[in-house]
Design a protein around this motif. Structure first.
Motif, PDB file in Angstrom:
ATOM      1  N   HIS A  76       3.753 -18.241   2.760  1.00 35.62           N
ATOM      2  CA  HIS A  76       3.728 -16.848   2.919  1.00 35.62           C
ATOM      3  C   HIS A  76       2.531 -16.364   3.698  1.00 35.62           C
ATOM      4  O   HIS A  76       1.948 -15.097   3.383  1.00 35.62           O
ATOM      5  CB  HIS A  76       3.951 -16.123   1.462  1.00 35.62           C
ATOM      6  CG  HIS A  76       5.079 -16.038   0.761  1.00 35.62           C
ATOM      7  ND1 HIS A  76       5.234 -15.597  -0.462  1.00 35.62           N
ATOM      8  CD2 HIS A  76       6.484 -16.150   1.018  1.00 35.62           C
ATOM      9  CE1 HIS A  76       6.630 -15.590  -0.840  1.00 35.62           C
ATOM     10  NE2 HIS A  76       7.372 -16.096   0.213  1.00 35.62           N
ATOM     11  N   HIS A  77       1.986 -17.204   4.455  1.00 40.39           N
ATOM     12  CA  HIS A  77       0.522 -16.918   4.981  1.00 40.39           C
ATOM     13  C   HIS A  77       0.903 -15.916   6.132  1.00 40.39           C
ATOM     14  O   HIS A  77      -0.069 -15.416   6.802  1.00 40.39           O
ATOM     15  CB  HIS A  77       0.002 -18.035   5.560  1.00 40.39           C
ATOM     16  CG  HIS A  77      -0.626 -18.906   4.570  1.00 40.39           C
ATOM     17  ND1 HIS A  77      -1.791 -19.816   5.027  1.00 40.39           N
ATOM     18  CD2 HIS A  77      -0.814 -18.920   3.331  1.00 40.39           C
ATOM     19  CE1 HIS A  77      -2.391 -20.085   3.833  1.00 40.39           C
ATOM     20  NE2 HIS A  77      -1.719 -19.537   2.747  1.00 40.39           N
ATOM     21  N   ASP A  78       2.236 -15.646   6.620  1.00 43.66           N
ATOM     22  CA  ASP A  78       2.450 -14.766   7.513  1.00 43.66           C
ATOM     23  C   ASP A  78       2.661 -13.304   6.841  1.00 43.66           C
ATOM     24  O   ASP A  78       2.899 -12.186   7.489  1.00 43.66           O
ATOM     25  CB  ASP A  78       3.851 -15.210   8.270  1.00 43.66           C
ATOM     26  CG  ASP A  78       5.023 -15.090   7.308  1.00 43.66           C
ATOM     27  OD1 ASP A  78       4.900 -15.396   6.075  1.00 43.66           O
ATOM     28  OD2 ASP A  78       6.074 -14.933   7.591  1.00 43.66           O
ATOM     29  N   ARG A  79       2.473 -13.226   5.401  1.00 46.74           N
ATOM     30  CA  ARG A  79       2.857 -11.932   4.988  1.00 46.74           C
ATOM     31  C   ARG A  79       1.318 -11.007   4.563  1.00 46.74           C
ATOM     32  O   ARG A  79       0.425 -11.766   4.792  1.00 46.74           O
ATOM     33  CB  ARG A  79       3.098 -12.005   3.480  1.00 46.74           C
ATOM     34  CG  ARG A  79       4.336 -12.819   3.195  1.00 46.74           C
ATOM     35  CD  ARG A  79       5.491 -12.250   3.942  1.00 46.74           C
ATOM     36  NE  ARG A  79       5.815 -10.805   3.648  1.00 46.74           N
ATOM     37  CZ  ARG A  79       6.250 -10.162   4.565  1.00 46.74           C
ATOM     38  NH1 ARG A  79       6.634 -10.365   5.665  1.00 46.74           N
ATOM     39  NH2 ARG A  79       6.651  -8.771   3.845  1.00 46.74           N
ATOM     40  N   PRO A  80       1.329  -9.652   4.889  1.00 43.43           N
ATOM     41  CA  PRO A  80       0.121  -8.822   4.789  1.00 43.43           C
ATOM     42  C   PRO A  80      -0.629  -9.262   3.294  1.00 43.43           C
ATOM     43  O   PRO A  80       0.151  -9.363   2.399  1.00 43.43           O
ATOM     44  CB  PRO A  80       0.496  -7.803   4.927  1.00 43.43           C
ATOM     45  CG  PRO A  80       1.889  -7.661   5.371  1.00 43.43           C
ATOM     46  CD  PRO A  80       2.527  -8.953   4.757  1.00 43.43           C
ATOM     47  N   VAL A  81      -2.036  -9.094   3.429  1.00 39.52           N
ATOM     48  CA  VAL A  81      -2.517  -9.043   2.137  1.00 39.52           C
ATOM     49  C   VAL A  81      -3.564  -7.926   2.160  1.00 39.52           C
ATOM     50  O   VAL A  81      -4.226  -7.630   3.252  1.00 39.52           O
ATOM     51  CB  VAL A  81      -3.593 -10.283   1.938  1.00 39.52           C
ATOM     52  CG1 VAL A  81      -4.275 -10.770   3.213  1.00 39.52           C
ATOM     53  CG2 VAL A  81      -4.269 -10.343   0.549  1.00 39.52           C
ATOM     54  N   VAL A  82      -3.558  -7.104   1.208  1.00 38.49           N
ATOM     55  CA  VAL A  82      -4.248  -5.870   1.270  1.00 38.49           C
ATOM     56  C   VAL A  82      -5.571  -6.005   0.413  1.00 38.49           C
ATOM     57  O   VAL A  82      -5.572  -6.495  -0.686  1.00 38.49           O
ATOM     58  CB  VAL A  82      -3.395  -4.659   0.688  1.00 38.49           C
ATOM     59  CG1 VAL A  82      -4.259  -3.409   0.623  1.00 38.49           C
ATOM     60  CG2 VAL A  82      -2.173  -4.511   1.631  1.00 38.49           C
ATOM     61  N   PHE A  83      -6.835  -5.718   0.894  1.00 38.96           N
ATOM     62  CA  PHE A  83      -7.814  -5.770   0.006  1.00 38.96           C
ATOM     63  C   PHE A  83      -8.165  -4.321  -0.626  1.00 38.96           C
ATOM     64  O   PHE A  83      -7.970  -3.454  -0.128  1.00 38.96           O
ATOM     65  CB  PHE A  83      -9.228  -5.866   0.881  1.00 38.96           C
ATOM     66  CG  PHE A  83      -9.250  -7.269   1.814  1.00 38.96           C
ATOM     67  CD1 PHE A  83      -8.640  -8.236   1.338  1.00 38.96           C
ATOM     68  CD2 PHE A  83      -9.839  -7.338   3.098  1.00 38.96           C
ATOM     69  CE1 PHE A  83      -8.424  -9.330   2.000  1.00 38.96           C
ATOM     70  CE2 PHE A  83      -9.548  -8.532   3.816  1.00 38.96           C
ATOM     71  CZ  PHE A  83      -9.116  -9.539   3.199  1.00 38.96           C
TER      72      PHE A  83
END
Length: 337
Positions: A76-83
């Motif tokens: 899932h490293h292509d998925r967005p991550v939100v801070f």
């Protein structure tokens, strides 16, 4: 003459402004828009805002909450991550880049302003004093903007009185955005008494929403039998509102997350109840609480308006091409589950 079935009277003093601020609204929008644009899952590092109702609502839409980036599976490293809105240390986006992660930073612009103020102090050769609460995500994020040892954390007036700075003649201070205005003023006064040359930030660090909500509670607390603050125990600004209500004259003040937490067995009617909500608490919970009172009492609602807020923080440019439906906006604004 009151009949046997008549409800006893009760007055609610409802504070305005209350609930979501522009920074919280923006952070929730960023997660909702990311889900619409990229699909689920969208990862969120830490609670996007400190409210379990909001977090659960986003989880049901496809958000996955994590504490650290290594929890994101390799596939899932292509998925967005939100801070989160609280901000993160510089090491977090650096870690995201090292892992080739696509990240969206939902840090509140007013928190980012404090980061810049701290960095400006350091660029000018000052040791940075941060007034805040140890362990709070915002404090961790602000301290993480500067090298280790460049920032000293002061939590209380006693800390300010016992503080031994590494550079007594060259210091600047900033504060966490969600502190008690009066407590912070006392701490800063002690620092300025001991270190007259200490430099203030170029603009107020405590955010407008924190100040406005505290002022509204302060104005309405006197004469209340119970003051309810809707918010989470890990929400700094909500906890400060409880303290403000007590100091301003409420006989009792307490934090609640839902109507079920209200001590109904202690209420017989005739009371005056103050009601407000922290900056990360949705309006739908306030409505739930008012409805719960209406079921038990003949309620009179007195709206106490002390300020009008029209601030709006735009979302990240990469997400501005995505429309929000009416249902999306109701959720973003805290008016729907």
């Amino acid at each position: 003459m009151m009949t046997a079935t008549a409800k006893p009277p009760l007055t609610i003093r409802l504070c305005e402004p209350r609930g979501f601020c522009a920074g919280v609204d923006r952070a929730i929008q960023i997660v909702v828009l990311a889900l619409k644009k990229y699909g689920a899952p969208v990862y969120v590092r830490h609670e996007i805002v400190h409210n379990r109702f909001v977090v659960q609502g986003l989880r049901e839409r496809g958000a996955v909450f994590i504490e650290e980036l290594h929890e994101i599976p390799a596939e899932h490293h292509d998925r967005p991550v939100v801070f989160s809105a609280h901000g993160v240390p510089k090491s977090v986006p650096e870690d995201a880049q090292a892992r080739n992660l696509f990240y969206l930073d939902a840090t509140c612009p007013l928190v980012s302003k404090v980061h810049k103020q701290a960095m400006r102090h350091q660029r000018q050769g000052r040791h940075v004093v941060l007034v805040g609460h140890a362990g709070h995500p915002e404090v961790i994020g602000t301290m993480g903007q500067l090298p280790e040892g460049a920032v000293s954390l002061i939590e209380t007036e006693q800390d300010a009185l016992s503080f031994v700075p590494p550079q007594p003649g060259d210091m600047g201070f900033v504060t966490q955005t969600t502190l008690s205005v009066s407590d912070t003023a006392g701490i800063i006064a002690r620092l300025q008494e001991r270190f007259p040359a200490i430099q203030a930030p170029s603009a107020e660090s405590i955010c407008y929403a924190t100040t406005n909500r505290q002022e509204a509670v302060k104005e309405t607390a006197a004469g209340t039998d119970l003051f309810l603050i809707v918010g989470a125990p890990n929400s700094s600004n909500s906890m400060r509102l409880v303290e403000v209500a007590r100091r301003a004259g409420a006989k009792q003040a307490m934090l609640v997350q839902r109507a079920s937490e209200i001590p109904w067995d202690m209420m017989i009617g005739g009371e005056v109840v103050g009601l407000s909500a922290g900056a990360s608490a949705p309006q739908i919970i306030v409505d739930e609480i008012v409805d719960a009172f209406n079921q038990r009492f003949a309620v009179s609602v007195d709206l106490a308006v002390t300020a009008v807020e029209d601030e709006n923080f735009p979302v990240l440019s990469v997400l501005r091409d995505m429309p929000l439906t009416a249902d999306d906006m109701a959720f973003v604004n805290g008016n729907a589950a």
